[in-house]
Scaffold this motif. Sequence first.
Motif, PDB file in Angstrom:
ATOM      1  N   LEU A 167      -8.694   9.066   7.848  1.00 56.82           N
ATOM      2  CA  LEU A 167     -10.018   9.444   7.363  1.00 56.82           C
ATOM      3  C   LEU A 167     -10.690   8.325   6.575  1.00 56.82           C
ATOM      4  O   LEU A 167     -11.903   8.112   6.697  1.00 56.82           O
ATOM      5  N   LEU A 168      -9.933   7.593   5.774  1.00 58.86           N
ATOM      6  CA  LEU A 168     -10.529   6.612   4.869  1.00 58.86           C
ATOM      7  C   LEU A 168     -11.467   5.622   5.567  1.00 58.86           C
ATOM      8  O   LEU A 168     -12.557   5.343   5.045  1.00 58.86           O
ATOM      9  N   PRO A 169     -11.117   5.060   6.734  1.00 52.94           N
ATOM     10  CA  PRO A 169     -12.034   4.098   7.354  1.00 52.94           C
ATOM     11  C   PRO A 169     -13.353   4.697   7.823  1.00 52.94           C
ATOM     12  O   PRO A 169     -14.263   3.945   8.192  1.00 52.94           O
ATOM     13  N   ASP A 191      -9.490  -6.917   8.188  1.00 54.11           N
ATOM     14  CA  ASP A 191      -8.398  -7.373   7.349  1.00 54.11           C
ATOM     15  C   ASP A 191      -8.512  -6.808   5.936  1.00 54.11           C
ATOM     16  O   ASP A 191      -7.502  -6.457   5.311  1.00 54.11           O
ATOM     17  N   ARG A 192      -9.744  -6.699   5.429  1.00 55.29           N
ATOM     18  CA  ARG A 192      -9.925  -6.125   4.095  1.00 55.29           C
ATOM     19  C   ARG A 192      -9.622  -4.625   4.101  1.00 55.29           C
ATOM     20  O   ARG A 192      -9.019  -4.093   3.159  1.00 55.29           O
ATOM     21  N   THR A 193     -10.024  -3.954   5.156  1.00 58.22           N
ATOM     22  CA  THR A 193      -9.706  -2.531   5.277  1.00 58.22           C
ATOM     23  C   THR A 193      -8.197  -2.330   5.313  1.00 58.22           C
ATOM     24  O   THR A 193      -7.660  -1.413   4.675  1.00 58.22           O
ATOM     25  N   ALA A 194      -7.494  -3.204   6.042  1.00 64.40           N
ATOM     26  CA  ALA A 194      -6.040  -3.079   6.155  1.00 64.40           C
ATOM     27  C   ALA A 194      -5.371  -3.208   4.795  1.00 64.40           C
ATOM     28  O   ALA A 194      -4.407  -2.481   4.493  1.00 64.40           O
ATOM     29  N   ASP A 195      -5.850  -4.117   3.949  1.00 61.00           N
ATOM     30  CA  ASP A 195      -5.275  -4.281   2.619  1.00 61.00           C
ATOM     31  C   ASP A 195      -5.452  -3.014   1.792  1.00 61.00           C
ATOM     32  O   ASP A 195      -4.544  -2.593   1.061  1.00 61.00           O
ATOM     33  N   ILE A 196      -6.630  -2.401   1.890  1.00 60.83           N
ATOM     34  CA  ILE A 196      -6.893  -1.164   1.147  1.00 60.83           C
ATOM     35  C   ILE A 196      -5.988  -0.047   1.643  1.00 60.83           C
ATOM     36  O   ILE A 196      -5.378   0.691   0.852  1.00 60.83           O
ATOM     37  N   LEU A 197      -5.886   0.089   2.952  1.00 58.39           N
ATOM     38  CA  LEU A 197      -5.059   1.155   3.517  1.00 58.39           C
ATOM     39  C   LEU A 197      -3.592   0.980   3.146  1.00 58.39           C
ATOM     40  O   LEU A 197      -2.889   1.968   2.894  1.00 58.39           O
ATOM     41  N   GLN A 198      -3.134  -0.255   3.078  1.00 58.32           N
ATOM     42  CA  GLN A 198      -1.743  -0.476   2.683  1.00 58.32           C
ATOM     43  C   GLN A 198      -1.506  -0.003   1.256  1.00 58.32           C
ATOM     44  O   GLN A 198      -0.501   0.668   0.976  1.00 58.32           O
ATOM     45  N   ALA A 199      -2.422  -0.342   0.350  1.00 66.32           N
ATOM     46  CA  ALA A 199      -2.264   0.068  -1.047  1.00 66.32           C
ATOM     47  C   ALA A 199      -2.289   1.590  -1.178  1.00 66.32           C
ATOM     48  O   ALA A 199      -1.487   2.176  -1.919  1.00 66.32           O
ATOM     49  N   VAL A 200      -3.190   2.234  -0.457  1.00 64.50           N
ATOM     50  CA  VAL A 200      -3.288   3.691  -0.533  1.00 64.50           C
ATOM     51  C   VAL A 200      -2.070   4.337   0.115  1.00 64.50           C
ATOM     52  O   VAL A 200      -1.522   5.327  -0.403  1.00 64.50           O
ATOM     53  N   ARG A 258     -12.862   8.590  15.888  1.00 67.81           N
ATOM     54  CA  ARG A 258     -12.072   8.734  14.656  1.00 67.81           C
ATOM     55  C   ARG A 258     -12.820   9.602  13.650  1.00 67.81           C
ATOM     56  O   ARG A 258     -12.223  10.470  13.005  1.00 67.81           O
ATOM     57  N   TYR A 259     -14.127   9.350  13.507  1.00 68.26           N
ATOM     58  CA  TYR A 259     -14.946  10.129  12.576  1.00 68.26           C
ATOM     59  C   TYR A 259     -14.832  11.618  12.897  1.00 68.26           C
ATOM     60  O   TYR A 259     -14.613  12.452  12.015  1.00 68.26           O
ATOM     61  N   ASP A 260     -14.977  11.952  14.174  1.00 63.49           N
ATOM     62  CA  ASP A 260     -14.965  13.355  14.560  1.00 63.49           C
ATOM     63  C   ASP A 260     -13.602  13.997  14.337  1.00 63.49           C
ATOM     64  O   ASP A 260     -13.513  15.153  13.919  1.00 63.49           O
ATOM     65  N   GLN A 261     -12.548  13.238  14.592  1.00 60.38           N
ATOM     66  CA  GLN A 261     -11.210  13.790  14.457  1.00 60.38           C
ATOM     67  C   GLN A 261     -10.755  13.899  13.008  1.00 60.38           C
ATOM     68  O   GLN A 261     -10.023  14.829  12.646  1.00 60.38           O
ATOM     69  N   ALA A 262     -11.182  12.943  12.173  1.00 59.38           N
ATOM     70  CA  ALA A 262     -10.650  12.871  10.813  1.00 59.38           C
ATOM     71  C   ALA A 262     -11.466  13.651   9.793  1.00 59.38           C
ATOM     72  O   ALA A 262     -10.905  14.144   8.805  1.00 59.38           O
TER      73      ALA A 262
END
Length: 291
Positions: free
Chosen positions: A225-227, A238-247, A32-36
């Motif tokens: 990219l964000l993660p 689960d915390r990452t998912a909450d952030i991604l939903q808001a963004v 993911r890092y390389d692609q994003a």
Amino acid sequence: MPTLPWESAEPSLPRLHGARRMAESFGSDAHRYDQARPGYPDALVARIVAGSPGPDVLDVGCGTGIAARQFEAASCSVLGVEPDARMAEFARTRGLRVEVATFEVWQSAGRMFDAVVAAQAWHWVDQAVGAVKAAQVLRPGGRLAIFGHVYEPPSEVAEPFAAAFRRAAPDSPFSSQPARRPLSVYQEGYARFADQVHATGLFELPEQWRFDWELTYTRDQWLDLLPTTGGLTQLPSDRTADILQAVGEAIDRLGGHFTMQYTTLATTALRAANDTRSEFAPGTSNGSHAW
């Protein structure tokens, strides 16, 4: 988005250890890092290559090889040094030669280079060691080039991200940062790099380079990219998912895409033909800070 993890020019040992843990968290999803993650301006790579005495490049903290592949495309021979074995293995699958070590302990075995580059990685290196070690493996007239991106999303994206991040990770050092930081904060960081490089007495007067460009992201591209960024790589899913939903909801309100204004900053200096270390005491501020 922060490219420098700590505001202090000389972080304490606990902070250095924390930074090291974060630095070695990016390999959790190397693909993911390389692609994003975006590459670097072709003009920057060309300027480094043209201003170096030959094609041999050492890439410090090469990660998955994003910058290294650009230098290889510019007819350079690249050796990567990377502390995270997962990132190094991914880079090898893309054809890059990589040795697993931190730069501080890596052994050159007598090898010399025409350029030492660090793409989005120098802030993870022990500043008391890094510039001196770079000089030791550079041929006279060889170039040290430290560079990285500054990318601050528009406020319509940055504010919801900051609010969600504070809820998800209130104890993180990133939670106390503003949603967007001015370019001058990052320029000051690269100016400190210049001071540290010049204070060794082993380099000519450092230069500061700046490249401005832009890239349009769709909702899915930005959420991919964000993660891979330092604030999120160590969070539970689960915390990452909450952030991604808001963004994601914020980007939807913008029509599903936005344009990121990027600035790529570089501190660069040539290895001096003669050792002038005695002329400078550590901590002096003689570097060129013009952008």
